[in-house]
Enzyme design. Sequence first.
Site, PDB file in Angstrom:
ATOM      1  N   LYS A  93     -21.871  -5.558 -22.206  1.00 17.34           N
ATOM      2  CA  LYS A  93     -21.678  -6.117 -23.560  1.00 17.34           C
ATOM      3  C   LYS A  93     -20.337  -5.631 -24.153  1.00 17.34           C
ATOM      4  O   LYS A  93     -19.569  -6.432 -24.682  1.00 17.34           O
ATOM      5  CB  LYS A  93     -22.840  -5.731 -24.484  1.00 17.34           C
ATOM      6  N   THR A  94     -20.069  -4.336 -24.046  1.00 20.86           N
ATOM      7  CA  THR A  94     -18.792  -3.815 -24.578  1.00 20.86           C
ATOM      8  C   THR A  94     -17.618  -4.438 -23.829  1.00 20.86           C
ATOM      9  O   THR A  94     -16.616  -4.837 -24.444  1.00 20.86           O
ATOM     10  CB  THR A  94     -18.734  -2.272 -24.429  1.00 20.86           C
ATOM     11  N   ARG A 125     -23.352  -0.896 -14.153  1.00 18.91           N
ATOM     12  CA  ARG A 125     -23.117   0.537 -14.419  1.00 18.91           C
ATOM     13  C   ARG A 125     -23.787   1.394 -13.340  1.00 18.91           C
ATOM     14  O   ARG A 125     -23.223   2.386 -12.876  1.00 18.91           O
ATOM     15  CB  ARG A 125     -23.653   0.910 -15.806  1.00 18.91           C
ATOM     16  N   THR A 149     -30.046  -4.085 -27.417  1.00 16.27           N
ATOM     17  CA  THR A 149     -31.021  -4.175 -26.328  1.00 16.27           C
ATOM     18  C   THR A 149     -32.362  -4.661 -26.901  1.00 16.27           C
ATOM     19  O   THR A 149     -33.298  -4.893 -26.158  1.00 16.27           O
ATOM     20  CB  THR A 149     -31.235  -2.787 -25.688  1.00 16.27           C
ATOM     21  N   ASP A 205     -22.217  -1.739 -31.653  1.00 16.58           N
ATOM     22  CA  ASP A 205     -23.250  -1.529 -30.636  1.00 16.58           C
ATOM     23  C   ASP A 205     -24.555  -1.109 -31.325  1.00 16.58           C
ATOM     24  O   ASP A 205     -24.511  -0.572 -32.438  1.00 16.58           O
ATOM     25  CB  ASP A 205     -22.768  -0.432 -29.680  1.00 16.58           C
TER      26      ASP A 205
END
Length: 385
Positions: A107-108, A260, A201, A152
């Site tokens: 997302k970032t 990740r 999330t 975020d």
Amino acid sequence: MAIISSKQPAANAEQPPKEKKKKSPKSVPQPANPTQLASVVEPEILQAETNNPEEKIQEESLRPSSLQEYIGQKDLKGVLDIAIQAAKVRQESLDHLLLYGPPGLGKTTLALILATEMGVNCKITAAPALQGPRDILGILMRLQPGDILFIDEIHRLPRITEEILYPAMEDFRLDITQGKEATAKIRSIPLPKFTLVGATTKVGSLTSPLRDRFGLVQKLRFYEVDELTLIVQRTAEILHTAITPEGAAEIARRARGTPRIANRLLKRVRDYAQVKACDLIDAEIASTAMEIYNVDPLGLDWVDRLLLTTMAEQFNGGPVGLEALAASTGEDRQTIESVYEPYLLQIGYLHRTPRGRVVTAAARKHLGLKGANDGGEQLSLLEKG
Ligand code: ADE
């Protein structure tokens, strides 16, 4: 593009609920001899969420910087590409965008790519750093025309901050109350047109007034193994690490659909290869290394296995409620729900029914559990209609 980041929580920030410390698995394998790389159980290795500042810094150098370089999320990329082109033609800022989905999916990275593609700055912050009105006012008043503001964990914004955002998002205006009670006056301050990119999330925890102010609401999905294989190969190249396509696929299969985790596993496999003086990571090296880290061929760790085994053996496959499962396993209910369940649901090892969770025959097969009572699956099929 300038990246201005202020993700540290303010001193008075609400702290995230403390997660229960993980129990260690019962038997921690010991290295056969001291010159061998220790067999390690690293509970964090398969966690998509990261609070490790060092890992976050390392991630920066691995991020793709354009939509073209970005692997996966094909549909989402298509939507963003159109939004970028249209905004450029109209010489306008992008519509506000809400990105939701499990942690670690990018997302970032997407917010930073949008800023690069639009040629604007990206200011990065997170809800825990925006607890007081001053925090958000300070950020909004420093925005330049077209800037992207990335927030975020946006579901954690306090009400007061949210209410400041409403006119800012809708009319690019700040409404500041001056004075008190009967003599109070509202002063409006114009803001430059900017784009808010919110990430969460937990999209269900957003209030509807906030959710409704986003022009685009987009979900990030877990990545396919072939997409993660390409990501591992790309990262290996950046890290000057030689890897075969089969080695990359071996890592990708264990990465729980999450870039990740794939990149983290690659780094651990690279350590192993280095200690063993291997200058090429192939499938065998990759899988041996990951056995040492107790990552099974599907990327399940001991907590996943504990949850599934408990459901199968103590609850006859389910349905079992979250509370009962948490009590029986000693795991925190929120951790089960937000960390473990999404991937187990994704790979079809768990079904969620209105009466509780059920373990599937596929999960039993993977764990080598006998005596499958597929009542749970029958039930879930019936409930799916
Ligand atoms: N690194 C992490 N995520 C990535 C992605 N989606 N594409 C390319 N490289 C990545």
